[in-house]
Motif scaffolding. Sequence first.
Motif, mmCIF file in Angstrom:
data_model
loop_
_atom_site.group_PDB
_atom_site.id
_atom_site.type_symbol
_atom_site.label_atom_id
_atom_site.label_comp_id
_atom_site.label_asym_id
_atom_site.label_seq_id
_atom_site.Cartn_x
_atom_site.Cartn_y
_atom_site.Cartn_z
ATOM 1 N N GLY A 115 35.396 43.395 36.434
ATOM 2 C CA GLY A 115 35.133 41.786 36.479
ATOM 3 C C GLY A 115 36.152 41.339 37.777
ATOM 4 N N VAL A 116 37.038 42.267 38.463
ATOM 5 C CA VAL A 116 37.797 41.596 39.461
ATOM 6 C C VAL A 116 37.109 41.712 40.675
ATOM 7 C CG1 VAL A 116 39.949 42.225 40.627
ATOM 8 C CG2 VAL A 116 39.847 42.952 38.372
ATOM 9 N N SER A 117 37.340 40.565 41.468
ATOM 10 C CA SER A 117 36.679 40.132 42.837
ATOM 11 C C SER A 117 36.872 41.246 43.681
ATOM 12 C CB SER A 117 36.937 38.725 43.198
ATOM 13 O OG SER A 117 37.209 37.801 42.128
ATOM 14 N N ARG A 141 30.741 33.754 60.957
ATOM 15 C CA ARG A 141 29.818 32.655 60.548
ATOM 16 C C ARG A 141 28.867 32.357 61.449
ATOM 17 N NH1 ARG A 141 31.118 29.485 55.401
ATOM 18 N NH2 ARG A 141 32.964 30.164 54.482
ATOM 19 N N ILE A 210 32.015 36.956 53.982
ATOM 20 C CA ILE A 210 32.264 35.516 54.144
ATOM 21 C C ILE A 210 32.980 35.141 52.664
ATOM 22 C CG2 ILE A 210 31.611 32.756 53.796
ATOM 23 C CD1 ILE A 210 29.465 33.841 55.904
ATOM 24 N N VAL A 211 32.479 35.733 51.487
ATOM 25 C CA VAL A 211 32.967 35.381 50.169
ATOM 26 C C VAL A 211 33.263 36.538 49.580
ATOM 27 C CG1 VAL A 211 31.207 33.698 49.618
ATOM 28 C CG2 VAL A 211 30.664 35.827 49.240
ATOM 29 N N THR A 212 33.988 36.308 48.366
ATOM 30 C CA THR A 212 34.659 37.489 47.654
ATOM 31 C C THR A 212 33.350 37.910 46.558
ATOM 32 O OG1 THR A 212 35.665 36.364 46.091
ATOM 33 C CG2 THR A 212 36.927 37.157 47.907
ATOM 34 N N ASP A 216 29.491 37.490 38.949
ATOM 35 C CA ASP A 216 28.827 36.350 38.532
ATOM 36 C C ASP A 216 28.417 35.500 39.514
ATOM 37 O OD1 ASP A 216 29.266 36.106 35.569
ATOM 38 O OD2 ASP A 216 31.627 36.610 36.424
ATOM 39 N N PRO B 71 34.009 32.849 36.443
ATOM 40 C CA PRO B 71 34.989 32.934 37.617
ATOM 41 C C PRO B 71 36.473 33.556 37.076
ATOM 42 C CG PRO B 71 34.462 30.666 37.096
ATOM 43 C CD PRO B 71 33.587 31.428 36.492
ATOM 44 N N SER B 73 36.632 36.157 34.819
ATOM 45 C CA SER B 73 36.633 37.152 33.993
ATOM 46 C C SER B 73 37.547 38.277 33.933
ATOM 47 C CB SER B 73 34.864 37.883 34.265
ATOM 48 O OG SER B 73 34.833 38.210 35.675
ATOM 49 N N ALA B 74 38.134 38.550 35.288
ATOM 50 C CA ALA B 74 39.054 39.624 35.217
ATOM 51 C C ALA B 74 40.289 39.314 34.333
ATOM 52 C CB ALA B 74 39.596 39.680 36.656
ATOM 53 N N ALA B 276 38.431 34.051 40.667
ATOM 54 C CA ALA B 276 37.509 34.041 41.649
ATOM 55 C C ALA B 276 37.599 33.091 42.671
ATOM 56 C CB ALA B 276 36.258 34.633 41.216
ATOM 57 N N ALA B 279 40.532 33.558 45.072
ATOM 58 C CA ALA B 279 40.316 34.677 46.064
ATOM 59 C C ALA B 279 39.287 34.320 46.983
ATOM 60 C CB ALA B 279 39.606 35.946 45.302
ATOM 61 N N ASN B 280 38.148 33.473 46.776
ATOM 62 C CA ASN B 280 37.518 33.130 47.743
ATOM 63 C C ASN B 280 37.743 32.032 48.812
ATOM 64 O OD1 ASN B 280 34.705 33.799 47.756
ATOM 65 N ND2 ASN B 280 34.081 33.405 45.897
ATOM 66 N N LYS B 283 40.328 33.595 50.978
ATOM 67 C CA LYS B 283 39.705 34.512 51.991
ATOM 68 C C LYS B 283 39.269 33.656 53.240
ATOM 69 C CE LYS B 283 36.620 38.148 52.558
ATOM 70 N NZ LYS B 283 35.317 38.846 52.019
ATOM 71 N N GLN B 284 38.446 32.614 52.783
ATOM 72 C CA GLN B 284 37.824 31.857 53.700
ATOM 73 C C GLN B 284 38.727 31.140 54.680
ATOM 74 O OE1 GLN B 284 34.229 29.791 52.079
ATOM 75 N NE2 GLN B 284 34.046 31.683 50.686
ATOM 76 N N PHE B 304 46.269 39.042 39.638
ATOM 77 C CA PHE B 304 45.079 39.597 40.130
ATOM 78 C C PHE B 304 44.851 39.264 41.592
ATOM 79 C CE2 PHE B 304 43.996 40.354 35.613
ATOM 80 C CZ PHE B 304 43.367 41.517 35.650
ATOM 81 N N GLU B 308 43.026 41.250 44.797
ATOM 82 C CA GLU B 308 41.841 40.716 45.380
ATOM 83 C C GLU B 308 42.033 40.462 46.931
ATOM 84 O OE1 GLU B 308 39.891 38.887 41.403
ATOM 85 O OE2 GLU B 308 41.413 37.739 42.529
#
Lengths: 288, 452
Positions: A115-117, A141, A210-212, A216, B71, B73-74, B276, B279-280, B283-284, B304, B308
């Motif tokens: 489940g880890v990103s 992008r 772009i995303v991780t 889900d 988001p 879940s980890a 999550a 992390a998202n 990163k962006q 985490f 990540e």
Amino acid sequence: MSLFLSQLFNGLATGLLLALISTGLTIIYGTLGVVNFAHGALFVVGAYAGFTAYGLTNSFLIAIVVGALVALVIGLFIERGVVRLYYGRPPEDQILVTFGIGIVLVEIVRGIYGGVSLSVPTPTWGTGIVHIGSLIYPLYRLEALAISAGTLIALYFVLYRTSLGLIVRAGIEDSLMVNILGINVKRIFLLVFGIGAMAAGYAGVIDSPIVTLAPDMGFRVLVDSFVVVVIGGVGSFPGAIVGGIIAGEILSLTSMFDPAYSDVMLFVVMALVLIFRPQGIMGQEGRE
Amino acid sequence: MDDNKEGMDSQQGGVDRRTMLKMGLGAAGGALIAGAPGLVLAADKAPVGNYPAGVSGDSVFVGLTLDLTGPYSAEGADEQKGYELAIEQLNAGAPEIQKISPLTKKGILGKTVKYGVIDAETKPNSAVQAATRFIHENKAMMISGSVSSAVAIALQKVCDREKTIYLAAISGSNETTGVDCQRYGFRLCYFAYSAAKAISPVLAKSMGKNRKAVYLVPDYTYGHTTYDSMKEFTEKEGWKTVGQQVHPLGAKDYSSYLINIANSGADTLVVIDYGADAANSIKQAKQFGILDKMSLVVPYMAPFLGEELGPEIIQGVYGATGFWWTLQDKYPIAKDFVTAFEKKFKQKPHDSAYIAYLNTALWADAIERAGTFYPPDVIKSYEKGQKRQGPVGEVWFRPEDHQGVINFPIVRGKKPADMKDKSDLFDIVAVVDGAAVVPPVGHFGCKLGSYV
């Protein structure tokens, strides 16, 4: 003013990416009349397959090919194994069965990757920042914008300028007639479902730097692509593009004024479209 | 999914009659010493929640509502491991658990602990359904699990109504033990207010006093209360708040928020996102070049996140967190915990597993001290504020709002060159004294309800 232009441009970039994600959904619905709720999961499968291929080969291009092919193969299996039995059944049956397939796919991904990103590194040809006037924009992008636009144009040519596209579109209008003309409609349907699935997987890989990646992530994709398709016109290929750009602009521009409402505005616009033009902006009136 | 997984078949399935007698005498003796004659005739108590039905056999059931999808879940999966380890140790009467809960022998009051797991999906509705099933079908005596505060607050309400003890695992919102506090709910972990109060002086000292901060805020109770607390405490240190970007939970694309942030004139980006989402968005932000121009702070950090994002991004980033495994160098009980966890799961525990583990141990301790599973007595036992030694030093619950008082570390991401191995991601900058950073009693308007 420059902020407005920046957001306007960003709206186009995110919009085309949304359009790319939505094409598979709209092609499958337009041709087969199936609302494919597994679309988000196929996007996830493509992204993760691309992630693994990228890690093994260190080539993002191979990752794109692998992601698209894995989604294509899974799409073919899904069509032959399950969805085929649901053509002509009520839409709620189709929604439930494709939704179920989506859950199974996501859980398989979760079982394999946890489940880890996970983070997909930007390919070397996409790292860096570009200055466009006062706007600072990630190079990748910009490239994703170009890739999305190029892919959409290519898909348009296949669907509207080739005999395969002609058969597919004829199959949508009157599958019995096409059958009588000696064309195996079933095989065409299989192909269309495969192409739709492949488009989702392909979009997944394109989106992944772009995303991780998280198992889900497909849910949000599914919701967004539905909104795009509804705004543009369900089953209409140009509609997916128009809907994508509109959705991208709404998200981008409203975040300038009140970011908390950017999502709400998206649904408000969708509701307005449904009230004043239920078939969507590019949808054909009176289509079943 | 993991519906109703009956865990831990105990080695000591049945309690023989002699043990029962001893236990009965022990309980009676304990009650007499405590000078509470009402306790002697436990059978006289009117049923409350699942008491006495839930403890009529030789086991007691715990319902775990974990965010295994969504988001967070980890963190949810990590929590599950923490509960499993604690329950296994409880049922075995392991010495590790006895250091935290000295009265523990085997099981709790001689009863084997069994548990079930349902995925709460990071959604309050699913969590409430899961908890209701556990309470009605499994006669659960305790419900635990949460990563999202929206889930924790919903669960706490339903468990209070059902008169079943609920232990929030991770919940960062001020409101969990503030306006939304409940008699049957307890939160052990640190939260927005305490994190902000602890980290702000550290930030001002290391980064300077004249910073201009812009915030990225997830649009729900945790995001808003953390923003409020961070704003309050950093402004006391001389920082300016130049803006906030609120976004829906589980957003995927942050580009439009990041363009606004890049244009905000800030020199510090405070990301309140978690899981999550964090992390998202981070990163962006890196891709937009924002992290090259602004310092990054994650006041409520999930460990985490380091894994990540990787050390290239996380180096130099400050955050408060519940637990980091290198605390084992300083605290023997932390070493016990990390060692046992690694042995069982072949990986390091995160803060989510730690808080789940400690919650379970302290619940057992509260029951052992009460000498009964009768919920009002267990709650009163918690409310005595008995101090125990946890993995990060002294820990107890405040009677007025059921907030746990617990120490926690402030961490800073290590430079890749300084890392000993892949899991050596953070330096511990300070261990915060939990008692010094909890808000004054009543600050967030907690009013606890009745016991029965």
